[in-house]
Design a protein around this motif. Structure first.
Motif, PDB file in Angstrom:
ATOM      1  N   ASP A   3      13.451 -16.134  10.375  1.00 43.22           N
ATOM      2  CA  ASP A   3      12.525 -16.110   9.356  1.00 43.22           C
ATOM      3  C   ASP A   3      13.122 -15.176   8.538  1.00 43.22           C
ATOM      4  N   ARG A   4      13.323 -15.549   7.253  1.00 41.52           N
ATOM      5  CA  ARG A   4      14.139 -15.078   6.199  1.00 41.52           C
ATOM      6  C   ARG A   4      13.316 -14.192   5.137  1.00 41.52           C
ATOM      7  N   THR A   5      11.981 -14.071   5.440  1.00 41.53           N
ATOM      8  CA  THR A   5      11.186 -13.506   4.501  1.00 41.53           C
ATOM      9  C   THR A   5      11.407 -11.878   4.709  1.00 41.53           C
ATOM     10  N   THR A   6      11.598 -11.349   3.474  1.00 43.87           N
ATOM     11  CA  THR A   6      12.027  -9.739   3.867  1.00 43.87           C
ATOM     12  C   THR A   6      10.925  -9.350   3.214  1.00 43.87           C
ATOM     13  N   ARG A   7      10.501  -7.861   4.040  1.00 37.69           N
ATOM     14  CA  ARG A   7       9.224  -7.181   3.558  1.00 37.69           C
ATOM     15  C   ARG A   7       9.887  -6.183   2.796  1.00 37.69           C
ATOM     16  N   ALA A   8       8.819  -5.657   1.762  1.00 37.36           N
ATOM     17  CA  ALA A   8       9.270  -4.705   0.776  1.00 37.36           C
ATOM     18  C   ALA A   8       9.557  -3.335   1.643  1.00 37.36           C
ATOM     19  N   LYS A   9      10.386  -2.527   1.296  1.00 37.46           N
ATOM     20  CA  LYS A   9      10.772  -1.235   1.763  1.00 37.46           C
ATOM     21  C   LYS A   9       9.532  -0.461   1.682  1.00 37.46           C
ATOM     22  N   PRO A  10       9.067   0.456   2.796  1.00 33.14           N
ATOM     23  CA  PRO A  10       7.832   1.212   2.736  1.00 33.14           C
ATOM     24  C   PRO A  10       8.206   2.423   1.603  1.00 33.14           C
ATOM     25  N   LEU A  11       7.177   2.533   0.791  1.00 33.05           N
ATOM     26  CA  LEU A  11       7.268   3.594  -0.125  1.00 33.05           C
ATOM     27  C   LEU A  11       5.820   4.101  -0.417  1.00 33.05           C
ATOM     28  N   ALA A  12       5.903   5.279  -0.813  1.00 30.70           N
ATOM     29  CA  ALA A  12       4.664   6.077  -0.899  1.00 30.70           C
ATOM     30  C   ALA A  12       3.896   5.424  -2.133  1.00 30.70           C
ATOM     31  N   ARG A  13       2.465   5.620  -2.234  1.00 29.05           N
ATOM     32  CA  ARG A  13       1.837   4.702  -3.014  1.00 29.05           C
ATOM     33  C   ARG A  13       2.386   4.652  -4.756  1.00 29.05           C
ATOM     34  N   GLU A  14       2.586   6.299  -5.180  1.00 28.12           N
ATOM     35  CA  GLU A  14       3.026   6.467  -6.484  1.00 28.12           C
ATOM     36  C   GLU A  14       4.371   5.674  -6.821  1.00 28.12           C
ATOM     37  N   GLU A  15       5.291   5.767  -5.896  1.00 26.79           N
ATOM     38  CA  GLU A  15       6.606   5.186  -5.815  1.00 26.79           C
ATOM     39  C   GLU A  15       6.468   3.668  -6.070  1.00 26.79           C
ATOM     40  N   ARG A  16       5.696   3.098  -5.117  1.00 26.43           N
ATOM     41  CA  ARG A  16       5.608   1.565  -5.156  1.00 26.43           C
ATOM     42  C   ARG A  16       4.781   1.203  -6.369  1.00 26.43           C
ATOM     43  N   ARG A  17       3.737   2.215  -7.165  1.00 31.03           N
ATOM     44  CA  ARG A  17       3.340   1.592  -8.484  1.00 31.03           C
ATOM     45  C   ARG A  17       4.427   1.807  -9.517  1.00 31.03           C
ATOM     46  N   ALA A  18       5.144   2.860  -9.325  1.00 28.61           N
ATOM     47  CA  ALA A  18       6.299   2.841 -10.413  1.00 28.61           C
ATOM     48  C   ALA A  18       7.231   1.545 -10.336  1.00 28.61           C
ATOM     49  N   ALA A  47       4.897  -8.688  -1.795  1.00 33.33           N
ATOM     50  CA  ALA A  47       3.969  -9.731  -1.816  1.00 33.33           C
ATOM     51  C   ALA A  47       2.778  -9.457  -2.860  1.00 33.33           C
ATOM     52  N   GLU A  48       2.130 -10.503  -3.130  1.00 32.30           N
ATOM     53  CA  GLU A  48       1.041 -10.537  -4.288  1.00 32.30           C
ATOM     54  C   GLU A  48      -0.078  -9.405  -3.800  1.00 32.30           C
ATOM     55  N   GLY A  49      -0.375  -9.568  -2.418  1.00 29.33           N
ATOM     56  CA  GLY A  49      -1.389  -8.623  -1.906  1.00 29.33           C
ATOM     57  C   GLY A  49      -0.968  -7.035  -2.088  1.00 29.33           C
ATOM     58  N   THR A  50       0.324  -6.720  -1.984  1.00 30.08           N
ATOM     59  CA  THR A  50       0.704  -5.596  -2.233  1.00 30.08           C
ATOM     60  C   THR A  50       0.620  -4.967  -3.721  1.00 30.08           C
ATOM     61  N   LEU A  51       0.510  -5.978  -4.718  1.00 32.02           N
ATOM     62  CA  LEU A  51      -0.023  -5.603  -5.995  1.00 32.02           C
ATOM     63  C   LEU A  51      -1.303  -4.800  -5.930  1.00 32.02           C
ATOM     64  N   TYR A  52      -2.135  -5.475  -5.534  1.00 34.96           N
ATOM     65  CA  TYR A  52      -3.480  -5.117  -5.508  1.00 34.96           C
ATOM     66  C   TYR A  52      -3.907  -4.083  -4.410  1.00 34.96           C
ATOM     67  N   SER A  53      -2.940  -3.682  -3.654  1.00 32.61           N
ATOM     68  CA  SER A  53      -3.246  -2.565  -2.719  1.00 32.61           C
ATOM     69  C   SER A  53      -3.124  -1.270  -3.676  1.00 32.61           C
ATOM     70  N   VAL A  54      -2.315  -1.232  -4.674  1.00 33.22           N
ATOM     71  CA  VAL A  54      -2.192   0.011  -5.576  1.00 33.22           C
ATOM     72  C   VAL A  54      -2.590  -0.206  -6.855  1.00 33.22           C
ATOM     73  N   PHE A  55      -3.069  -1.227  -7.198  1.00 41.89           N
ATOM     74  CA  PHE A  55      -3.793  -1.552  -8.658  1.00 41.89           C
ATOM     75  C   PHE A  55      -4.991  -2.462  -8.393  1.00 41.89           C
ATOM     76  N   ALA A  56      -6.021  -1.758  -9.151  1.00 43.04           N
ATOM     77  CA  ALA A  56      -7.495  -2.617  -8.746  1.00 43.04           C
ATOM     78  C   ALA A  56      -7.316  -3.865  -9.139  1.00 43.04           C
ATOM     79  N   ASP A  57      -6.791  -4.132 -10.317  1.00 42.14           N
ATOM     80  CA  ASP A  57      -6.527  -5.553 -10.881  1.00 42.14           C
ATOM     81  C   ASP A  57      -5.568  -5.702 -11.857  1.00 42.14           C
ATOM     82  N   LYS A  58      -5.479  -6.883 -12.213  1.00 42.28           N
ATOM     83  CA  LYS A  58      -4.139  -7.270 -13.106  1.00 42.28           C
ATOM     84  C   LYS A  58      -4.200  -6.574 -14.508  1.00 42.28           C
TER      85      LYS A  58
END
Length: 247
Positions: A3-18, A47-58
């Motif tokens: 499986d070549r799918t790479t997972r995003a490096k774990p980051l704190a919420r504000e770092e991920r948002r940045a 992943a797309e789901g990660t976007l909306y774990s730190v933002f309410a919507d687009k």
């Protein structure tokens, strides 16, 4: 098959948002509100789901990305990366290029996306403080203070405001001055330069140097009326809003 799918490096919420917001800006300039969640996720390496774990919507992602780009922090960081060993000419050119690129991006974002406050809390936000940027420019000029005709802080203000005004599409009537020309003007002014032997520049150089005084729209300082005031410009919603957040 592995499986070549790479997972995003774990980051704190504000770092991920940045990370997501920084990746979003070039896409917003290119696509405006038509940018897709898939494009935003791929650019940020999540992943797309990660976007909306730190933002309410687009919409929130877009709004907050614009605000982050307007804020001074990223600009201060970029200026601080200019090498301390750089020559004065290179320092000024680097600051001008950074300022112009940022200004053009913000105008593009506002023109493409529009700008409005989503909530009363957002509407109460104060305009970004310009002082950190001026101080950052001052700091990179300090090692060259002996080469400057004015104090480093004053020079920093001139660089910042001159670059902004010569990049503003309404002030320039769309004829934006290239960064190289702005840098040359800030470094050497309007006077015709002399060569190593002390010979004045050629006729073309002299014409360029005197074009401002020769202009029928400019009154020489010695004869300028003390109460003269420039004509007011017609308001322009997008550009006016952008000016208030950049300058």
């Amino acid at each position: 098959m592995a499986d070549r799918t790479t997972r995003a490096k774990p980051l704190a919420r504000e770092e991920r948002r940045a990370v997501i917001m920084d990746a979003a800006v070039p896409l917003l300039v290119q696509y405006g509100r038509d940018v897709t969640s898939k494009q935003l996720a791929e650019a940020a390496g999540v992943a797309e789901g990660t976007l909306y774990s730190v933002f309410a919507d687009k919409d929130e992602l877009i709004h907050d990305s614009i605000h982050r780009h307007i804020e001074a922090t990223s600009m201060v960081d970029a200026i601080s990366e200019i090498p301390a060993s750089a020559e004065l000419d290179d320092v000024i050119r680097a600051v001008v290029e950074l300022t112009q690129h940022r200004t053009e991006q913000i105008f593009a974002l506002v023109a493409i996306l529009g700008f409005h406050e989503r909530t009363p809390e957002q509407a109460r936000r104060r305009p970004p403080d310009n002082e950190p940027v001026i101080q950052a420019i001052t700091d990179v000029l300090l090692p060259h203070r002996e080469q400057l005709a004015i104090p480093p802080r004053r020079a920093a203000q001139f660089i910042r405001y001159a670059t902004f005004s010569m990049t503003h599409p309404l002030i320039t009537n769309g004829d934006i001055v290239p960064a190289a020309e702005i840098s040359e003007l800030l470094l050497h002014g309007f006077s015709a330069r002399q060569d190593a032997a002390g010979t004045p520049a050629g006729a073309e150089g002299r014409r360029a140097a005197t074009s401002v005084i020769d202009s029928p729209f400019v009154v020489p300082p010695s004869t300028a009326p003390p109460s003269a005031a420039p004509p007011s410009a017609a308001p322009h919603s997008a550009a006016s809003a952008t000016a208030s957040v950049i300058a």
